[in-house]
Design an enzyme around this catalytic site. Structure first.
Site, PDB file in Angstrom:
ATOM      1  N   TYR A 144      45.406  32.531  45.529  1.00  0.00           N
ATOM      2  CA  TYR A 144      44.341  32.371  46.503  1.00  0.00           C
ATOM      3  C   TYR A 144      43.017  31.807  45.716  1.00  0.00           C
ATOM      4  CZ  TYR A 144      40.496  33.813  49.574  1.00  0.00           C
ATOM      5  OH  TYR A 144      39.399  34.074  50.411  1.00  0.00           O
ATOM      6  N   ALA A 146      42.729  30.205  42.949  1.00  0.00           N
ATOM      7  CA  ALA A 146      42.974  28.808  42.511  1.00  0.00           C
ATOM      8  C   ALA A 146      42.815  27.841  43.596  1.00  0.00           C
ATOM      9  CB  ALA A 146      44.175  28.495  42.236  1.00  0.00           C
ATOM     10  N   SER A 147      43.240  28.331  44.978  1.00  0.00           N
ATOM     11  CA  SER A 147      42.982  27.587  46.145  1.00  0.00           C
ATOM     12  C   SER A 147      41.511  27.418  46.547  1.00  0.00           C
ATOM     13  CB  SER A 147      43.724  28.031  47.449  1.00  0.00           C
ATOM     14  OG  SER A 147      43.248  29.099  47.895  1.00  0.00           O
TER      15      SER A 147
END
Length: 236
Positions: A144, A146-147
């Protein structure tokens, strides 16, 4: 400061959620023609249920609005999923599912919309990043975080691409907001989070929506490529 969206066409993803439904209401209150989409059903007018990870749906969504309205003035990339899976337990399929929703669909929907905005020489795009994308995921999953970091970088790339054509691209990075995303967070983890919020409370969907509406409006006409933090002081 008056925010006027009269006759402006606004597309909001994740429109059935806490922040999304607040955005729909707020943009309508300022005179906008609002189209909402989400995976969940809704009885709202101009609501189109569908899966943003489906390329055909994205194309049909954008083309349908353009055929009816002739333009899209504002895109809000609000849709996303929040997972707290520990890094050691994240499977490839879970990683890919989260990235498809939180990042890949944001890029490909924006790709479709920004092309039209560039041709009409105007438009505003606002995407949802997160404080987790700035500091890493303590409770939020690594995937999450990283996104959301990627959404912030994507915002800068698209802003550079479109700035000379009258199109602005920004993001907001909420901290801990009082929505259904916090459902199921263990009490001890929530207590830890609350201790790290200088303002001592959770944010509200309305506070996030206010910042998004501002960034989509002419009141922010000289702001592009920015990520506005909304976190009660958690990240400074």
């Amino acid at each position: 400061m008056e925010l006027n969206f009269k006759n402006k066409v606004v597309l909001i993803t994740g429109a059935a959620g806490g922040i999304g439904s607040t955005l729909v209401r707020d943009f309508k209150s300022h005179g906008a023609i609002v189209y909402g989409t989400d995976i969940s059903p809704s009885s709202d007018s101009n609501y189109i249920q569908g899966d943003l990870t489906n390329d055909q749906f994205l194309s049909d969504l954008v083309n349908g609005i353009l055929e009816k309205e002739g333009r899209i003035d504002v895109l809000v990339n609000n849709a996303g999923i929040y997972l707290r899976t520990p890094a050691k337990d994240i499977t490839r399929s879970e990683w890919e599912r989260l990235m498809d929703i939180n990042l890949t669909s944001v890029f490909f929907l924006t790709q479709l919309v920004i092309d039209k905005m560039i041709s009409q020489k105007s438009g505003a795009i606002v995407s949802l990043a997160s404080v987790a994308g700035k500091v890493g995921g303590l409770i939020a999953g690594a995937h999450y975080a990283a996104s959301k970091a990627a959404v912030e970088c994507l915002t800068k790339s698209l802003a550079k691409l479109s700035a000379a054509h009258g199109v602005r691209v920004n993001a907001v990075a909420p901290g801990i907001i009082d929505t259904s995303m916090q459902d199921g967070v263990p009490a001890e983890q929530m207590e830890f989070l609350m201790k790290n919020i200088p303002m001592g409370r959770l944010g509200t969907a309305a506070e996030v929506a206010d910042a998004i509406v501002f960034l989509a409006s002419d009141a922010s006409s000289y702001i592009t490529g920015q990520t506005i933090s909304i976190n009660g002081g958690t990240y400074m």
